[in-house]
Write a protein that holds these residues in place. Sequence first.
Motif, short mmCIF file in Angstrom:
data_model
loop_
_atom_site.label_atom_id
_atom_site.label_comp_id
_atom_site.label_asym_id
_atom_site.label_seq_id
_atom_site.Cartn_x
_atom_site.Cartn_y
_atom_site.Cartn_z
N ASP A 65 15.09 -7.68 3.15
CA ASP A 65 13.87 -8.35 3.62
C ASP A 65 12.67 -7.90 2.80
O ASP A 65 12.71 -6.91 2.07
CB ASP A 65 13.64 -8.14 5.11
N HIS A 66 11.61 -8.66 2.92
CA HIS A 66 10.40 -8.42 2.15
C HIS A 66 9.76 -7.08 2.54
O HIS A 66 9.29 -6.35 1.68
CB HIS A 66 9.43 -9.59 2.35
N SER A 67 9.75 -6.76 3.82
CA SER A 67 9.17 -5.49 4.25
C SER A 67 9.90 -4.32 3.60
O SER A 67 9.27 -3.36 3.16
CB SER A 67 9.24 -5.35 5.77
N LEU A 70 8.86 -4.13 -0.04
CA LEU A 70 7.50 -3.62 -0.16
C LEU A 70 7.45 -2.12 0.14
O LEU A 70 6.80 -1.35 -0.58
CB LEU A 70 6.56 -4.38 0.76
N ASP A 71 8.15 -1.70 1.18
CA ASP A 71 8.12 -0.29 1.56
C ASP A 71 8.75 0.59 0.49
O ASP A 71 8.28 1.70 0.23
CB ASP A 71 8.81 -0.08 2.91
N GLU A 119 1.58 -8.36 -4.20
CA GLU A 119 2.02 -7.92 -2.88
C GLU A 119 2.29 -6.42 -2.88
O GLU A 119 1.87 -5.71 -1.98
CB GLU A 119 3.31 -8.66 -2.47
N TYR A 123 -0.10 -2.43 -1.23
CA TYR A 123 0.36 -1.27 -0.46
C TYR A 123 0.46 -0.03 -1.36
O TYR A 123 1.33 0.82 -1.19
CB TYR A 123 1.71 -1.57 0.19
N VAL A 130 3.39 -0.67 5.59
CA VAL A 130 3.95 -2.01 5.42
C VAL A 130 4.39 -2.52 6.78
O VAL A 130 5.21 -1.88 7.46
CB VAL A 130 5.15 -1.98 4.45
N PRO A 131 3.84 -3.67 7.21
CA PRO A 131 4.27 -4.22 8.49
C PRO A 131 5.76 -4.57 8.46
O PRO A 131 6.24 -5.17 7.50
CB PRO A 131 3.43 -5.49 8.65
N PRO A 132 6.49 -4.18 9.49
CA PRO A 132 7.93 -4.48 9.52
C PRO A 132 8.18 -5.96 9.80
O PRO A 132 7.30 -6.68 10.28
CB PRO A 132 8.44 -3.62 10.67
N GLN A 134 8.84 -8.57 7.81
CA GLN A 134 8.47 -9.66 6.91
C GLN A 134 9.72 -10.19 6.24
O GLN A 134 10.47 -9.45 5.62
CB GLN A 134 7.48 -9.16 5.84
N ARG A 135 9.92 -11.48 6.38
CA ARG A 135 11.11 -12.09 5.80
C ARG A 135 10.96 -12.28 4.29
O ARG A 135 9.86 -12.36 3.78
CB ARG A 135 11.38 -13.44 6.47
#
Length: 146
Positions: A65-67, A70-71, A119, A123, A130-132, A134-135
């Motif tokens: 996933d995107h989150s 990003l994380d 994106e 962060y 990072v908000p959890p 995110q698709r």
Amino acid sequence: MTRTTMYEFAGGLPAFEALAAAHHERCLADPVLNHPFSRRLHPEHVTRLAAYLAEVFGGPASGLDHSGMLDLHARNGMEGDLGARFVACFVRAADDAGLPADPAFRDGLRAYMEWAVGEVLAYNSPDAVVPPGQRTPHWGWDGLER
């Protein structure tokens, strides 16, 4: 007439596997990007990157996933021209991987990676959260698909 996805146009998963491998090699060869890419990465980094990119461009769900992406890249304190260098390596990796040279396709690849780098850089601070949930984004011929 229905237009194929960018995934199909590229040649499916084998094309994204070649792109991910070529991009990784270019980042390792870059004197600035080498440092973040030379540290211990997940043993399936290139395979997972290929699956993620394939999904982004219209391929099957990767289970990533995107989150999570990003994380993984958050809070790294990236400075200077790392983002631009990363995009440049990605664009040149498309040549290395033998992806179609169609201008609209190549513009789409570049536009996605520029967006994705933005994106990640959002962060970049040491306290970024990072908000959890995110698709994985989907990118088509006209850009980000909502």
